[in-house]
Design a protein around this motif. Structure first.
Motif, short mmCIF file in Angstrom:
data_model
loop_
_atom_site.label_atom_id
_atom_site.label_comp_id
_atom_site.label_asym_id
_atom_site.label_seq_id
_atom_site.Cartn_x
_atom_site.Cartn_y
_atom_site.Cartn_z
N PHE A 36 2.23 -5.98 -4.24
CA PHE A 36 2.71 -4.70 -4.07
C PHE A 36 1.68 -3.66 -3.67
O PHE A 36 0.60 -3.55 -4.45
N ASN A 37 1.66 -2.84 -2.78
CA ASN A 37 0.96 -2.14 -2.16
C ASN A 37 1.62 -0.43 -2.36
O ASN A 37 2.56 -0.15 -1.80
N GLU A 38 0.91 0.19 -3.55
CA GLU A 38 1.64 1.53 -3.83
C GLU A 38 1.37 2.50 -2.62
O GLU A 38 1.98 3.62 -2.90
N GLU A 39 0.38 2.29 -1.85
CA GLU A 39 0.10 3.32 -0.87
C GLU A 39 0.99 3.24 0.22
O GLU A 39 1.08 4.28 1.18
N VAL A 40 1.90 2.28 0.20
CA VAL A 40 2.93 2.15 1.50
C VAL A 40 4.09 3.03 0.96
O VAL A 40 4.84 2.72 -0.18
N ASN A 41 4.58 3.80 1.95
CA ASN A 41 5.67 4.51 1.62
C ASN A 41 7.00 4.19 2.66
O ASN A 41 7.63 5.16 2.68
N VAL A 42 7.20 3.06 2.72
CA VAL A 42 8.31 2.34 3.24
C VAL A 42 9.09 1.63 2.46
O VAL A 42 8.85 0.59 2.04
N ASP A 43 9.93 2.38 2.04
CA ASP A 43 10.86 1.72 0.63
C ASP A 43 11.58 0.23 0.95
O ASP A 43 11.53 -0.39 -0.17
N ASP A 44 11.94 0.05 1.78
CA ASP A 44 12.67 -1.14 2.06
C ASP A 44 11.63 -2.17 2.68
O ASP A 44 12.08 -3.53 2.83
N PHE A 45 10.32 -2.09 2.72
CA PHE A 45 9.47 -3.02 3.43
C PHE A 45 9.18 -4.28 2.52
O PHE A 45 9.38 -5.34 3.15
N VAL A 46 8.98 -4.24 1.17
CA VAL A 46 9.07 -5.34 0.40
C VAL A 46 10.54 -6.09 0.64
O VAL A 46 10.37 -7.54 0.62
N PRO A 47 11.34 -5.58 0.06
CA PRO A 47 12.64 -6.35 0.25
C PRO A 47 12.95 -6.92 1.62
O PRO A 47 13.42 -8.01 1.74
N VAL A 48 12.64 -6.31 2.69
CA VAL A 48 12.68 -7.04 3.82
C VAL A 48 11.93 -8.26 4.14
O VAL A 48 12.15 -9.24 4.51
N LEU A 49 10.46 -8.11 3.72
CA LEU A 49 9.78 -9.46 3.50
C LEU A 49 10.49 -10.53 2.76
O LEU A 49 10.35 -11.61 3.37
N GLN A 50 10.85 -9.89 1.60
CA GLN A 50 11.39 -10.98 0.63
C GLN A 50 12.64 -11.69 1.45
O GLN A 50 12.63 -12.95 1.37
N GLU A 51 13.57 -11.01 2.04
CA GLU A 51 14.57 -11.62 2.68
C GLU A 51 14.08 -12.32 3.79
O GLU A 51 14.70 -13.39 3.93
N ASP A 52 13.13 -12.06 4.67
CA ASP A 52 12.74 -12.80 5.80
C ASP A 52 11.98 -14.20 5.28
O ASP A 52 12.33 -15.22 5.81
N PHE A 53 11.37 -14.17 4.28
CA PHE A 53 10.88 -15.43 3.78
C PHE A 53 11.93 -16.16 3.22
O PHE A 53 11.80 -17.53 3.39
#
Length: 153
Positions: A36-53
């Motif tokens: 997790f990168n706390e400096e990233v301010n795109v709220d859905d970025f990690v959930p999108v990554l998880q869904e894509d994987f």
């Protein structure tokens, strides 16, 4: 006059570049740990990554501090946003390592911050899905079965 028109067309286009180094099938990725990168301010970025994987049959876990010992494959990322009436993503770099050795990466970049193109405000899925699909091109998408209901007579 001609150069002004040409410049206007380029400004409207707002080119996007995608550079991907796919993960080899021989890596046999079945689980990815996302730092997790706390400096990233795109709220859905990690959930999108998880869904894509997940769509490629790869489970994921997110960690914030120290990498769990069970993590053979890790993904790190950086994301940059720009602002034009509202914030939008202009750059995302994802790197995948196996036991700290590089095995693949994906980079999405919007040239000129998107210019006047309305596509710059497109959502995270539309920007990142193609990058992850190419990163995981050696890991076919898993067909999500539809549940069928049988009617009792």
């Amino acid at each position: 006059m001609r150069y002004g028109l040409l410049f206007g067309l380029f400004a409207l286009a707002g080119c996007t570049s995608v550079n991907v180094r796919p993960i080899a099938a021989s890596a046999k990725v079945d689980k990815i740990c996302i730092q997790f990168n706390e400096e990233v301010n795109v709220d859905d970025f990690v959930p999108v990554l998880q869904e894509d994987f997940f769509n490629h049959g790869i489970t994921s876990v997110v960690f914030k501090a120290e990498k769990p010992k069970t993590c053979e494959f890790t993904l790190t990322y950086t994301v940059d946003r720009w602002w034009d009436f509202s914030p939008y993503m202009v750059d995302a770099l994802m790197t995948v390592n196996k036991n700290d050795a590089f095995i693949g990466s994906g980079h999405y970049h919007m040239t000129g911050h998107g210019g006047l193109s309305l596509a710059k405000w497109a959502g995270t899925h539309s920007k990142i899905d193609p990058v992850i699909d190419e990163l995981l091109r050696n890991y076919p998408k898993v067909e999500m079965g539809t549940s069928s209901k049988t009617a009792a007579n």
